[in-house]
Design a protein around this motif. Structure first.
Motif, mmCIF file in Angstrom:
data_model
loop_
_atom_site.group_PDB
_atom_site.id
_atom_site.type_symbol
_atom_site.label_atom_id
_atom_site.label_comp_id
_atom_site.label_asym_id
_atom_site.label_seq_id
_atom_site.Cartn_x
_atom_site.Cartn_y
_atom_site.Cartn_z
ATOM 1 N N CYS A 74 8.497 49.929 -24.016
ATOM 2 C CA CYS A 74 9.628 50.260 -22.950
ATOM 3 C C CYS A 74 10.333 51.732 -23.614
ATOM 4 O O CYS A 74 10.705 51.734 -24.729
ATOM 5 C CB CYS A 74 10.503 49.172 -23.140
ATOM 6 S SG CYS A 74 12.062 49.540 -22.054
ATOM 7 N N VAL B 269 13.156 52.489 -22.772
ATOM 8 C CA VAL B 269 14.801 51.954 -22.859
ATOM 9 C C VAL B 269 14.751 51.493 -24.143
ATOM 10 O O VAL B 269 15.596 51.949 -25.009
ATOM 11 C CB VAL B 269 15.344 51.173 -21.747
ATOM 12 C CG1 VAL B 269 16.802 51.136 -21.922
ATOM 13 C CG2 VAL B 269 15.011 52.007 -20.386
ATOM 14 N N CYS B 270 14.408 50.190 -24.446
ATOM 15 C CA CYS B 270 14.462 49.227 -25.563
ATOM 16 C C CYS B 270 13.546 49.323 -26.374
ATOM 17 O O CYS B 270 13.627 48.755 -27.677
ATOM 18 C CB CYS B 270 14.721 47.894 -25.097
ATOM 19 S SG CYS B 270 13.243 47.104 -24.563
ATOM 20 N N CYS C 217 9.850 47.913 -19.714
ATOM 21 C CA CYS C 217 9.857 46.351 -19.649
ATOM 22 C C CYS C 217 10.424 45.915 -18.335
ATOM 23 O O CYS C 217 11.157 46.513 -17.572
ATOM 24 C CB CYS C 217 10.449 45.554 -21.007
ATOM 25 S SG CYS C 217 12.246 45.521 -20.914
ATOM 26 N N HIS D 213 13.990 46.062 -17.870
ATOM 27 C CA HIS D 213 14.575 47.796 -17.759
ATOM 28 C C HIS D 213 14.027 48.272 -16.592
ATOM 29 O O HIS D 213 14.113 49.539 -16.491
ATOM 30 C CB HIS D 213 14.504 48.432 -19.111
ATOM 31 C CG HIS D 213 15.301 48.127 -20.006
ATOM 32 N ND1 HIS D 213 14.863 47.447 -21.189
ATOM 33 C CD2 HIS D 213 16.572 48.017 -20.071
ATOM 34 C CE1 HIS D 213 15.784 47.056 -21.948
ATOM 35 N NE2 HIS D 213 17.010 47.276 -21.515
#
Ligand SMILES: [Zn+2]
Length: 120
Positions: A93, A95-96, A114, A117
């Protein structure tokens, strides 16, 4: 879990071919810029005789412009994903940085985030 990137790579390559083929029906490769596409007006067989041909052409050109933009952005996503397969960051992902769910990648092998997100 280790992601089987070969399967996704194959999917991505298939999609890349498909998108490029579709692009070939509504546009052509820009002579100047590699990887760039420009729309063309399609010849319509179904042109009604009471409509002026120039207007038809402009209309189809505008339609094709929208389709080319869409396909180009999809092609960009697919190419980015293929690059991530090559450099080993595929399936994480943006983002994370956690692994992206396998079913999400099956639905969209070019996904960059994911489920939590999605759309970020
Ligand atoms: Zn995430």
């Amino acid at each position: 879990m280790t992601l089987d990137t070969t399967t996704f790579k194959k999917k991505l390559l298939t999609e890349k071919d498909l998108v490029e083929k579709e692009l070939g029906t509504v546009g052509r490769r820009s002579p100047g810029t590699v990887g760039d596409w420009e729309p063309v007006a399609s010849d319509r067989d179904s042109a009604s005789p009471d409509r002026d041909e120039a207007a038809e052409k402009i209309e189809s050109f505008e339609e094709n412009t929208a389709i080319v933009r869409q396909l180009e952005s999809r092609l960009g996503e697919v190419k980015d994903a293929l690059e991530r397969v090559e450099n080993g960051s595929y399936g994480h992902c943006a983002v994370c940085e956690k692994e992206i769910e396998a079913d999400r990648l099956s639905a969209n092998p070019a996904a960059t985030t994911c489920k939590a997100h999605m759309g970020k």
